[in-house]
Design a protein around this motif. Sequence first.
Motif, PDB file in Angstrom:
ATOM      1  N   PRO A 169      52.074  20.549  36.423  1.00  0.00           N
ATOM      2  CA  PRO A 169      53.412  20.745  36.969  1.00  0.00           C
ATOM      3  C   PRO A 169      53.702  19.727  38.071  1.00  0.00           C
ATOM      4  O   PRO A 169      52.795  19.263  38.748  1.00  0.00           O
ATOM      5  N   THR A 170      54.973  19.395  38.225  1.00  0.00           N
ATOM      6  CA  THR A 170      55.365  18.457  39.273  1.00  0.00           C
ATOM      7  C   THR A 170      56.283  19.166  40.268  1.00  0.00           C
ATOM      8  O   THR A 170      57.354  18.695  40.578  1.00  0.00           O
ATOM      9  N   VAL A 171      55.834  20.309  40.699  1.00  0.00           N
ATOM     10  CA  VAL A 171      56.599  21.080  41.659  1.00  0.00           C
ATOM     11  C   VAL A 171      55.818  21.185  42.959  1.00  0.00           C
ATOM     12  O   VAL A 171      54.657  20.832  43.018  1.00  0.00           O
ATOM     13  N   GLN A 172      56.454  21.717  43.970  1.00  0.00           N
ATOM     14  CA  GLN A 172      55.782  21.875  45.243  1.00  0.00           C
ATOM     15  C   GLN A 172      54.880  23.093  45.211  1.00  0.00           C
ATOM     16  O   GLN A 172      55.295  24.169  44.821  1.00  0.00           O
ATOM     17  N   ALA A 173      53.643  22.893  45.593  1.00  0.00           N
ATOM     18  CA  ALA A 173      52.720  23.998  45.766  1.00  0.00           C
ATOM     19  C   ALA A 173      52.810  24.373  47.241  1.00  0.00           C
ATOM     20  O   ALA A 173      52.564  23.542  48.097  1.00  0.00           O
ATOM     21  N   GLN A 174      53.178  25.598  47.516  1.00  0.00           N
ATOM     22  CA  GLN A 174      53.440  25.974  48.900  1.00  0.00           C
ATOM     23  C   GLN A 174      52.480  27.051  49.343  1.00  0.00           C
ATOM     24  O   GLN A 174      52.184  27.975  48.606  1.00  0.00           O
ATOM     25  N   SER A 175      51.988  26.903  50.541  1.00  0.00           N
ATOM     26  CA  SER A 175      51.125  27.908  51.144  1.00  0.00           C
ATOM     27  C   SER A 175      51.763  28.340  52.455  1.00  0.00           C
ATOM     28  O   SER A 175      51.624  27.670  53.464  1.00  0.00           O
ATOM     29  N   GLY A 198      51.144  27.281  56.325  1.00  0.00           N
ATOM     30  CA  GLY A 198      52.281  26.552  56.876  1.00  0.00           C
ATOM     31  C   GLY A 198      52.341  25.118  56.394  1.00  0.00           C
ATOM     32  O   GLY A 198      52.747  24.228  57.115  1.00  0.00           O
ATOM     33  N   SER A 199      51.920  24.886  55.154  1.00  0.00           N
ATOM     34  CA  SER A 199      51.905  23.531  54.619  1.00  0.00           C
ATOM     35  C   SER A 199      52.359  23.541  53.166  1.00  0.00           C
ATOM     36  O   SER A 199      52.398  24.573  52.534  1.00  0.00           O
ATOM     37  N   TYR A 200      52.726  22.358  52.659  1.00  0.00           N
ATOM     38  CA  TYR A 200      52.996  22.246  51.236  1.00  0.00           C
ATOM     39  C   TYR A 200      52.599  20.865  50.743  1.00  0.00           C
ATOM     40  O   TYR A 200      52.491  19.912  51.495  1.00  0.00           O
ATOM     41  N   VAL A 201      52.344  20.796  49.442  1.00  0.00           N
ATOM     42  CA  VAL A 201      51.997  19.540  48.788  1.00  0.00           C
ATOM     43  C   VAL A 201      52.975  19.341  47.648  1.00  0.00           C
ATOM     44  O   VAL A 201      53.145  20.217  46.811  1.00  0.00           O
ATOM     45  N   THR A 253      53.328  17.636  44.406  1.00  0.00           N
ATOM     46  CA  THR A 253      52.427  16.971  43.467  1.00  0.00           C
ATOM     47  C   THR A 253      53.069  15.785  42.773  1.00  0.00           C
ATOM     48  O   THR A 253      52.361  14.922  42.280  1.00  0.00           O
ATOM     49  N   LYS A 254      54.389  15.734  42.742  1.00  0.00           N
ATOM     50  CA  LYS A 254      55.058  14.607  42.088  1.00  0.00           C
ATOM     51  C   LYS A 254      54.952  13.345  42.941  1.00  0.00           C
ATOM     52  O   LYS A 254      54.585  12.285  42.456  1.00  0.00           O
ATOM     53  N   SER A 255      55.271  13.458  44.225  1.00  0.00           N
ATOM     54  CA  SER A 255      55.223  12.284  45.099  1.00  0.00           C
ATOM     55  C   SER A 255      53.937  12.216  45.919  1.00  0.00           C
ATOM     56  O   SER A 255      53.736  11.279  46.657  1.00  0.00           O
ATOM     57  N   LYS A 256      53.085  13.228  45.785  1.00  0.00           N
ATOM     58  CA  LYS A 256      51.805  13.294  46.477  1.00  0.00           C
ATOM     59  C   LYS A 256      51.956  13.252  47.996  1.00  0.00           C
ATOM     60  O   LYS A 256      51.194  12.620  48.692  1.00  0.00           O
ATOM     61  N   THR A 257      52.983  13.937  48.500  1.00  0.00           N
ATOM     62  CA  THR A 257      53.172  14.036  49.934  1.00  0.00           C
ATOM     63  C   THR A 257      52.649  15.378  50.424  1.00  0.00           C
ATOM     64  O   THR A 257      52.651  16.359  49.694  1.00  0.00           O
ATOM     65  N   VAL A 258      52.198  15.389  51.652  1.00  0.00           N
ATOM     66  CA  VAL A 258      51.677  16.599  52.276  1.00  0.00           C
ATOM     67  C   VAL A 258      52.456  16.829  53.559  1.00  0.00           C
ATOM     68  O   VAL A 258      52.732  15.888  54.298  1.00  0.00           O
ATOM     69  N   PHE A 259      52.838  18.065  53.824  1.00  0.00           N
ATOM     70  CA  PHE A 259      53.560  18.396  55.046  1.00  0.00           C
ATOM     71  C   PHE A 259      52.892  19.591  55.704  1.00  0.00           C
ATOM     72  O   PHE A 259      52.614  20.595  55.057  1.00  0.00           O
ATOM     73  N   PRO A 295      47.538  11.468  54.420  1.00  0.00           N
ATOM     74  CA  PRO A 295      48.561  12.428  54.006  1.00  0.00           C
ATOM     75  C   PRO A 295      48.721  13.536  55.046  1.00  0.00           C
ATOM     76  O   PRO A 295      47.742  14.091  55.524  1.00  0.00           O
ATOM     77  N   GLY A 296      49.957  13.805  55.431  1.00  0.00           N
ATOM     78  CA  GLY A 296      50.259  14.861  56.383  1.00  0.00           C
ATOM     79  C   GLY A 296      50.442  14.385  57.816  1.00  0.00           C
ATOM     80  O   GLY A 296      50.988  15.105  58.634  1.00  0.00           O
ATOM     81  N   TYR A 297      49.975  13.166  58.128  1.00  0.00           N
ATOM     82  CA  TYR A 297      50.139  12.646  59.484  1.00  0.00           C
ATOM     83  C   TYR A 297      51.609  12.368  59.752  1.00  0.00           C
ATOM     84  O   TYR A 297      52.322  11.842  58.915  1.00  0.00           O
ATOM     85  N   ARG A 298      52.063  12.728  60.934  1.00  0.00           N
ATOM     86  CA  ARG A 298      53.393  12.347  61.398  1.00  0.00           C
ATOM     87  C   ARG A 298      53.384  12.372  62.916  1.00  0.00           C
ATOM     88  O   ARG A 298      52.572  13.059  63.544  1.00  0.00           O
ATOM     89  N   LEU A 299      54.272  11.593  63.521  1.00  0.00           N
ATOM     90  CA  LEU A 299      54.291  11.435  64.972  1.00  0.00           C
ATOM     91  C   LEU A 299      54.477  12.751  65.723  1.00  0.00           C
ATOM     92  O   LEU A 299      53.954  12.918  66.815  1.00  0.00           O
ATOM     93  N   LYS A 300      55.212  13.695  65.145  1.00  0.00           N
ATOM     94  CA  LYS A 300      55.439  14.970  65.828  1.00  0.00           C
ATOM     95  C   LYS A 300      54.114  15.692  66.100  1.00  0.00           C
ATOM     96  O   LYS A 300      53.980  16.419  67.077  1.00  0.00           O
TER      97      LYS A 300
END
Length: 83
Positions: free
Chosen positions: A26-32, A36-39, A41-47, A67-72
Motif C-alpha cells: 500500500p502507498t498510504v500513510q501508516a499512522q501511530s 505521535g508519528s507517521y510514515v 510509504t509512497k514518499s518515504k517521509t517520516v514525521f 528521516p524525521g529530522y526537522r529544525l523544530k
Amino acid sequence: MKKMNKACSGLIALSLLAGLTVAVAPTVQAQSSQAGSYVNTKSKTVFYKNCSAVRKAGKAPLYKGEPGYRLKLDRDKDGVACE
C-alpha cells in the motif's frame, strides 16, 4: 478495490500468467497515534509530532538529513534533534 493504473494491472496480469506470486504494497500513510508519528510509504517521509514521539519510536537522537529530522525538534540548531 481501488482502481489500478494500466501499467500496474498489466504487470500483475503478466506475473499471474507466469505463475509468480504478487504482493502489492500500500502507498498510504501508516499512522501511530500512540507514538505521535507517521510514515508516508509512497514518499518515504517520516514525521514526529515532538521529541517524546521520537524517543517512543526509539529513534532519538535524530541527525540532520535523517528521516524525521526537522529544525523544530532541534532546539540549539546544531544538527542533532531530540538529544
